[in-house]
Design a protein around this motif. Structure first.
Motif, PDB file in Angstrom:
ATOM      1  N   ALA A 197       0.811  -1.216   0.000  1.00  0.00           N
ATOM      2  CA  ALA A 197       0.000   0.000   0.000  1.00  0.00           C
ATOM      3  C   ALA A 197       0.843   1.263   0.000  1.00  0.00           C
ATOM      4  CB  ALA A 197      -0.924  -0.003   1.223  1.00  0.00           C
ATOM      5  N   SER A 198       2.040   1.188   0.571  1.00  0.00           N
ATOM      6  CA  SER A 198       2.868   2.390   0.687  1.00  0.00           C
ATOM      7  C   SER A 198       3.679   2.683  -0.574  1.00  0.00           C
ATOM      8  CB  SER A 198       3.821   2.262   1.883  1.00  0.00           C
ATOM      9  OG  SER A 198       4.701   1.161   1.709  1.00  0.00           O
ATOM     10  N   VAL A 199       3.842   1.693  -1.469  1.00  0.00           N
ATOM     11  CA  VAL A 199       4.703   1.885  -2.639  1.00  0.00           C
ATOM     12  C   VAL A 199       4.226   3.029  -3.538  1.00  0.00           C
ATOM     13  CG1 VAL A 199       5.387   0.824  -4.839  1.00  0.00           C
ATOM     14  CG2 VAL A 199       5.781  -0.374  -2.693  1.00  0.00           C
ATOM     15  N   PRO A 200       2.936   3.101  -3.941  1.00  0.00           N
ATOM     16  CA  PRO A 200       2.541   4.227  -4.798  1.00  0.00           C
ATOM     17  C   PRO A 200       2.777   5.584  -4.145  1.00  0.00           C
ATOM     18  CG  PRO A 200       0.853   2.514  -4.829  1.00  0.00           C
ATOM     19  CD  PRO A 200       1.811   2.151  -3.736  1.00  0.00           C
ATOM     20  N   ALA A 201       2.494   5.687  -2.830  1.00  0.00           N
ATOM     21  CA  ALA A 201       2.694   6.961  -2.134  1.00  0.00           C
ATOM     22  C   ALA A 201       4.173   7.303  -2.031  1.00  0.00           C
ATOM     23  CB  ALA A 201       2.058   6.896  -0.750  1.00  0.00           C
ATOM     24  N   MET A 202       5.023   6.318  -1.736  1.00  0.00           N
ATOM     25  CA  MET A 202       6.463   6.581  -1.651  1.00  0.00           C
ATOM     26  C   MET A 202       7.016   6.998  -3.006  1.00  0.00           C
ATOM     27  SD  MET A 202       8.152   3.825   1.024  1.00  0.00           S
ATOM     28  CE  MET A 202       7.473   2.359   0.269  1.00  0.00           C
ATOM     29  N   ALA A 203       6.571   6.323  -4.072  1.00  0.00           N
ATOM     30  CA  ALA A 203       7.040   6.699  -5.409  1.00  0.00           C
ATOM     31  C   ALA A 203       6.652   8.139  -5.736  1.00  0.00           C
ATOM     32  CB  ALA A 203       6.462   5.733  -6.445  1.00  0.00           C
ATOM     33  N   ARG A 204       5.434   8.523  -5.357  1.00  0.00           N
ATOM     34  CA  ARG A 204       4.975   9.896  -5.589  1.00  0.00           C
ATOM     35  C   ARG A 204       5.789  10.886  -4.766  1.00  0.00           C
ATOM     36  NH1 ARG A 204      -0.401  10.517  -2.828  1.00  0.00           N
ATOM     37  NH2 ARG A 204       1.092  10.591  -1.100  1.00  0.00           N
ATOM     38  N   ASP A 205       5.997  10.584  -3.487  1.00  0.00           N
ATOM     39  CA  ASP A 205       6.714  11.501  -2.602  1.00  0.00           C
ATOM     40  C   ASP A 205       8.185  11.630  -2.962  1.00  0.00           C
ATOM     41  OD1 ASP A 205       4.322  11.787  -1.266  1.00  0.00           O
ATOM     42  OD2 ASP A 205       4.863  10.452   0.395  1.00  0.00           O
ATOM     43  N   TRP A 206       8.780  10.530  -3.396  1.00  0.00           N
ATOM     44  CA  TRP A 206      10.216  10.549  -3.709  1.00  0.00           C
ATOM     45  C   TRP A 206      10.488  10.974  -5.157  1.00  0.00           C
ATOM     46  CZ3 TRP A 206      12.671   5.504  -1.237  1.00  0.00           C
ATOM     47  CH2 TRP A 206      12.366   5.479   0.138  1.00  0.00           C
TER      48      TRP A 206
ATOM     49  N   GLU B 275      14.821   8.751   2.036  1.00  0.00           N
ATOM     50  CA  GLU B 275      14.531   8.524   0.614  1.00  0.00           C
ATOM     51  C   GLU B 275      15.617   7.705  -0.076  1.00  0.00           C
ATOM     52  OE1 GLU B 275      13.438  12.046  -1.464  1.00  0.00           O
ATOM     53  OE2 GLU B 275      11.792  12.538  -0.083  1.00  0.00           O
ATOM     54  N   SER B 276      16.044   6.656   0.605  1.00  0.00           N
ATOM     55  CA  SER B 276      17.070   5.760   0.059  1.00  0.00           C
ATOM     56  C   SER B 276      16.444   4.394  -0.183  1.00  0.00           C
ATOM     57  CB  SER B 276      18.239   5.637   1.047  1.00  0.00           C
ATOM     58  OG  SER B 276      19.110   4.591   0.651  1.00  0.00           O
ATOM     59  N   ILE B 277      16.295   4.018  -1.435  1.00  0.00           N
ATOM     60  CA  ILE B 277      15.743   2.704  -1.754  1.00  0.00           C
ATOM     61  C   ILE B 277      16.677   1.602  -1.263  1.00  0.00           C
ATOM     62  CG2 ILE B 277      15.208   1.148  -3.667  1.00  0.00           C
ATOM     63  CD1 ILE B 277      13.972   3.470  -5.129  1.00  0.00           C
ATOM     64  N   ALA B 278      17.990   1.833  -1.333  1.00  0.00           N
ATOM     65  CA  ALA B 278      18.950   0.826  -0.881  1.00  0.00           C
ATOM     66  C   ALA B 278      18.788   0.554   0.618  1.00  0.00           C
ATOM     67  CB  ALA B 278      20.372   1.267  -1.193  1.00  0.00           C
ATOM     68  N   LEU B 279      18.724   1.612   1.434  1.00  0.00           N
ATOM     69  CA  LEU B 279      18.587   1.433   2.878  1.00  0.00           C
ATOM     70  C   LEU B 279      17.239   0.807   3.222  1.00  0.00           C
ATOM     71  CD1 LEU B 279      19.681   1.847   5.715  1.00  0.00           C
ATOM     72  CD2 LEU B 279      18.781   4.195   5.662  1.00  0.00           C
ATOM     73  N   PHE B 280      16.199   1.268   2.572  1.00  0.00           N
ATOM     74  CA  PHE B 280      14.873   0.704   2.807  1.00  0.00           C
ATOM     75  C   PHE B 280      14.862  -0.783   2.448  1.00  0.00           C
ATOM     76  CE2 PHE B 280      10.391   0.003   1.353  1.00  0.00           C
ATOM     77  CZ  PHE B 280       9.765   0.203   2.578  1.00  0.00           C
ATOM     78  N   SER B 281      15.560  -1.161   1.397  1.00  0.00           N
ATOM     79  CA  SER B 281      15.619  -2.564   0.979  1.00  0.00           C
ATOM     80  C   SER B 281      16.308  -3.424   2.032  1.00  0.00           C
ATOM     81  CB  SER B 281      16.363  -2.682  -0.352  1.00  0.00           C
ATOM     82  OG  SER B 281      15.699  -1.976  -1.378  1.00  0.00           O
ATOM     83  N   VAL B 282      17.371  -2.911   2.639  1.00  0.00           N
ATOM     84  CA  VAL B 282      18.088  -3.670   3.676  1.00  0.00           C
ATOM     85  C   VAL B 282      17.186  -3.919   4.875  1.00  0.00           C
ATOM     86  CG1 VAL B 282      19.994  -3.588   5.324  1.00  0.00           C
ATOM     87  CG2 VAL B 282      20.364  -2.893   2.944  1.00  0.00           C
ATOM     88  N   VAL B 283      16.463  -2.890   5.296  1.00  0.00           N
ATOM     89  CA  VAL B 283      15.549  -3.045   6.429  1.00  0.00           C
ATOM     90  C   VAL B 283      14.455  -4.050   6.104  1.00  0.00           C
ATOM     91  CG1 VAL B 283      13.892  -1.855   7.906  1.00  0.00           C
ATOM     92  CG2 VAL B 283      16.022  -0.722   7.281  1.00  0.00           C
ATOM     93  N   ARG B 284      13.939  -3.982   4.885  1.00  0.00           N
ATOM     94  CA  ARG B 284      12.882  -4.915   4.503  1.00  0.00           C
ATOM     95  C   ARG B 284      13.410  -6.349   4.392  1.00  0.00           C
ATOM     96  NH1 ARG B 284       8.862  -3.830   6.507  1.00  0.00           N
ATOM     97  NH2 ARG B 284       8.034  -5.589   5.328  1.00  0.00           N
ATOM     98  N   LEU B 285      14.655  -6.513   4.014  1.00  0.00           N
ATOM     99  CA  LEU B 285      15.259  -7.848   3.994  1.00  0.00           C
ATOM    100  C   LEU B 285      15.276  -8.449   5.400  1.00  0.00           C
ATOM    101  CD1 LEU B 285      16.887 -10.140   2.604  1.00  0.00           C
ATOM    102  CD2 LEU B 285      18.953  -8.784   3.056  1.00  0.00           C
ATOM    103  N   ALA B 286      15.722  -7.657   6.383  1.00  0.00           N
ATOM    104  CA  ALA B 286      15.764  -8.133   7.767  1.00  0.00           C
ATOM    105  C   ALA B 286      14.362  -8.402   8.304  1.00  0.00           C
ATOM    106  CB  ALA B 286      16.476  -7.101   8.645  1.00  0.00           C
TER     107      ALA B 286
END
Length: 426
Positions: A39-48, A107-118
């Motif tokens: 649900a957050s992906v469209p909003a994050m894409a818009r905001d970033w 607004e870092s996709i890389a950092l967000f990806s690491v957190v989501r991996l964990a």
């Protein structure tokens, strides 16, 4: 009743409802997290100010983390005890969900990806342990129905996340849904610490460790069924998670706004809940493998209709609900078939490996869909393509049912995946 199969009783059914309730809510956390991310992906894409396709990486890494959690849940349950592992998984999920919100302003996709991996690893350990704990705490005749009922927490979590996602995005921005999920898990942790009991184990710790090994899934009487179950899981999860991961984004093609699109998750999940509720009594009457053949067929029909004609918003939501009924019930069926196929000592590993194979499908499906979205392919075409693996999953379910029935007839025993006795449906 064999060693390790003894169960505590509560009333006439032998079921401890308090334990099942907290386990159900723990599984609900898994569904809510999936909804929060989608649900957050469209909003994050818009905001970033980036294309939604750029979030394919965190979606894929989140699923990769879940696969790691699924694969390691069996031996971690033996090493730590399943009660401790279940509570620890919910605690880690809570912390990492909050951390997902904390890192968003960077607004870092890389950092967000690491957190989501964990976060994915902690969520992955949660589901197989929850299903095995619940099934081991009830009498044999209720096992399939209880495992289906507990996994109902997944679509319920998606429904909750879908319905509250829009308001939370409006009020608190893209991080609001993550804050809500992480904080809401705290009272659940307290309840789990009070109510949960350590479920039965098989023999000594060394024997339990051996029973939990992946090699046991390929014992002579299990290897073919394990292979068919894994094929079914891989294909069914592709369809289910392609929809749940990308439907808010796909609904933009049908005129929904970024804040309205999360309702698609709720519709899919509501359909999934109805499908699973219907599957519970049907499983008691005709067996889980036959039910899975029916649910996958329903999913194929609903998804295929997207390619035949155009629909208004209500027609789109109706078809999504039917697709959810088919694909999400099939996803839950993977867990129930694993519970039925494997003995108690192997059950956590069997459930974990089956859904791990399924989650590989959840990496493949959303990743391919994300690439197709980035190339400009239309939403209806993507949904129709997602129906192809679901159709193949239907064939795998039919094969598994026929094989189980043939073996039962040869050995003059009840089919493992067949109907339970005619005791009252829970």
């Amino acid at each position: 009743m064999s060693n390790g199969e003894q169960r505590v009783t509560d009333g006439s059914t032998g079921i401890k409802w308090g334990i099942l309730a907290v386990v159900f809510l723990a599984v609900l956390c898994d569904g809510f997290d999936t909804a929060a991310l989608a649900a957050s992906v469209p909003a994050m894409a818009r905001d970033w100010g980036v294309p939604v396709g750029d979030f394919t990486f965190p979606l894929a890494l989140s699923n990769l983390g879940v696969v790691v959690g699924y694969v390691t849940a069996g031996w971690m349950g033996v090493a730590l005890g399943r009660k401790r592992l279940l509570i620890g998984s919910v605690a880690a999920c809570s912390i990492l969900t909050v951390l997902s919100a904390v890192v968003l302003p960077l607004e870092s996709i890389a950092l967000f990806s690491v957190v989501r991996l964990a976060a994915g690893v902690s969520i992955g350990m949660l589901l197989p342990v929850a299903v095995s704990v619940s099934s081991d705490m009830v009498p044999e005749r209720y096992r399939q129905r209880v495992s289906v009922g507990v996994t109902l927490g997944l679509p319920v979590g998606l429904i909750v996340g879908g319905f509250v996602g829009g308001p939370l995005l409006d009020l608190f921005g893209s991080g609001g849904i993550f804050w809500a999920g992480g904080i809401a898990a705290i009272p659940l942790l307290v309840a789990m610490a009070v109510v949960l009991e350590e479920p039965p184990t098989v023999g000594t710790k060394a024997e339990a460790k051996k029973a939990a090994g992946v090699a046991r899934l390929f014992d002579p009487g299990l290897r073919v069924n394990t292979g068919l179950l894994w094929v079914f899981a891989f294909l069914a999860f592709i369809g289910a998670y392609t929809l749940s991961a990308w439907v808010p984004t796909l609904l933009l093609d049908y005129g929904f706004s970024a804040n309205e699109a999360p309702i698609g998750l709720s519709v899919i999940s509501f359909g999934g809940v109805l499908g699973i509720l219907l599957a519970i009594p049907l499983t008691a009457r005709v067996g889980i493998s036959a039910v899975m053949a029916v649910t996958t067929a329903l999913g194929v029909v609903a998804m295929g209709l997207f390619g035949l004609t155009s629909f208004g918003s209500w027609g789109v939501l109706l078809l999504l609900g039917c697709a959810g009924a088919g694909t999400m019930a099939s996803q839950m069926g993977v867990l129930t078939m694993a519970v039925a196929l494997y003995p108690v000592g192997t059950r956590t590993t069997g459930v974990g490996m089956a859904v791990a194979i399924g989650r590989i499908g959840t990496i493949v499906g959303p990743a391919v869909a994300g690439a197709l979205i980035a190339q400009g392919m239309g939403a209806s075409t993507i949904i129709v393509l997602a129906a192809v693996p679901v159709a193949l999953a239907c064939a795998a379910a039919i094969t598994l049912a026929l094989r189980d029935r043939r073996k039962a007839d040869d050995d003059r025993i009840p089919p493992v995946l067949g109907p339970a006795d005619r005791s009252p449906v829970l």
